[in-house]
Design a protein around this motif. Structure first.
Motif, PDB file in Angstrom:
ATOM      1  N   SER A 210       0.841  -1.193   0.000  1.00 58.76           N
ATOM      2  CA  SER A 210       0.000   0.000   0.000  1.00 58.76           C
ATOM      3  C   SER A 210       0.875   1.241   0.000  1.00 58.76           C
ATOM      4  O   SER A 210       1.344   1.694   1.046  1.00 58.76           O
ATOM      5  N   GLU A 211       1.112   1.770  -1.170  1.00 58.06           N
ATOM      6  CA  GLU A 211       1.957   2.951  -1.299  1.00 58.06           C
ATOM      7  C   GLU A 211       1.575   3.708  -2.564  1.00 58.06           C
ATOM      8  O   GLU A 211       0.903   3.187  -3.452  1.00 58.06           O
ATOM      9  N   VAL A 212       2.017   4.959  -2.637  1.00 64.76           N
ATOM     10  CA  VAL A 212       1.720   5.788  -3.800  1.00 64.76           C
ATOM     11  C   VAL A 212       2.936   6.663  -4.077  1.00 64.76           C
ATOM     12  O   VAL A 212       3.673   7.043  -3.151  1.00 64.76           O
ATOM     13  N   LEU A 213       3.190   6.942  -5.364  1.00 62.94           N
ATOM     14  CA  LEU A 213       4.266   7.832  -5.754  1.00 62.94           C
ATOM     15  C   LEU A 213       3.699   9.218  -6.036  1.00 62.94           C
ATOM     16  O   LEU A 213       2.700   9.344  -6.768  1.00 62.94           O
ATOM     17  N   ILE A 214       4.309  10.238  -5.448  1.00 59.81           N
ATOM     18  CA  ILE A 214       3.855  11.606  -5.704  1.00 59.81           C
ATOM     19  C   ILE A 214       5.042  12.470  -6.123  1.00 59.81           C
ATOM     20  O   ILE A 214       6.185  12.209  -5.749  1.00 59.81           O
TER      21      ILE A 214
END
Length: 308
Positions: A210-214
């Motif tokens: 559960s991760e996101v790149l910003i």
């Protein structure tokens, strides 16, 4: 200052306690550490000037003088106008005058062991109405019995101001993490993205899946587990639907937006809205503001936009 290794760069890292949470700022070591201190000074000034929990802040003065006009600055008026627009789109589910309801539910009383009765909730709702935040020139007034809470936006506004200072000093690679719920980053070609881990909606445990790149954006998180009370064997989160008078049953909302202030407000607003109203609300919000989102319902259903 601590030096941390990330994306082949060595970073200066400093943490200070502001807005009742730990705020961390990271910039590459090639920049002067005093830049971080400038950021924290600006954030502290915003805390003292606008935070509803700070004595003699603009919001504290408005709350204490409810029913009377209070002189403020243009910055606060601009923020309130955006907030009122978002409240209108949610038909009042998101409402910063909901502080009396929050108190009624016992979020400031650790010994509370009962759910408020329907009659008390309905009576308290009479004081909850964002439309009664009146603006005239450089004056703001709320009705007698009303009280504004700034928790959904003032910390994020401070983060935006800190980012402005970083940019003014030529910083192109940075991270500001305010309590884990507001994370804004700067990126350049050498370091194009930051990886942000998202806690599990049920357990609050972080995992690699559960991760996101910003990139040059803010990720804002609203979750029931982050601030909740347990009455009997039932858990209630601190974000209320001001229309119903009850805590929202949403589990978690994440929003990505360029501006931290807007990202935090939208994550709270999307969290508060009832499931049956959510599709229309999110559609209208996306017609007015540019953002990506996901929302996890009480039954585990996940609604999301493309980047998630």
């Amino acid at each position: 200052m601590k030096k941390l290794l990330k994306a082949n760069n060595v970073y200066l890292s400093k943490t200070e306690r502001l807005f009742y949470c730990d705020c961390k700022i990271k910039i590459p070591t090639k920049y002067d550490a005093e830049i971080i201190d400038q950021c924290f000074e600006a954030m502290s000034e915003i805390d003292l000037k606008y935070n509803s929990y700070q004595q003699d802040s603009y919001i504290d003065q408005i709350n204490k003088n409810n029913g009377n006009w209070v002189k403020v600055d243009q910055q606060l008026i601009d923020l309130i106008q955006i907030i009122k627009k978002i409240s209108s789109i949610t038909s009042g589910a998101y409402d910063i005058t909901s502080m009396p309801l929050i108190r009624l539910w016992g979020f400031y009383n650790k010994e509370n062991d009962s759910i408020p009765i329907f009659e008390d909730i309905e009576k308290m709702k009479q004081n909850i109405d964002y439309n009664e935040i009146q603006i005239s020139g450089d004056l703001i007034k709320i009705n007698k019995g009303q009280e504004i809470i700034t928790g959904s936006f003032i910390k994020a506004f401070a983060v935006d101001k800190a980012i402005e200072i970083l940019k003014e000093n030529g910083v192109e690679d940075a991270l500001i993490n305010a309590g884990g719920s507001t994370i804004k980053v700067l990126n350049n070609a050498e370091h194009p993205t930051w990886k942000i881990k998202i806690p599990d909606a049920e357990t609050s445990v972080y995992n690699e899946e559960s991760e996101v790149l910003i990139s040059n954006e803010c990720f804002s998180l609203s979750g029931r587990n982050e601030n909740c009370i347990t009455i009997g064997n039932q858990k209630f989160g601190h974000i209320l639907n001001a229309k119903t008078g009850y805590p929202s049953q949403t589990l978690q909302v994440g929003v990505i937006c360029e501006q931290a202030f807007l990202s935090d407000v939208l994550s709270t607003a999307l969290f508060a809205v009832e499931p049956n109203e959510f599709p229309n609300v999110v559609q209208e919000l996306q017609e007015n503001f540019e953002f990506e989102f996901y929302r996890i319902e009480n039954n585990g259903l996940k609604i999301k936009s493309t980047c998630f």
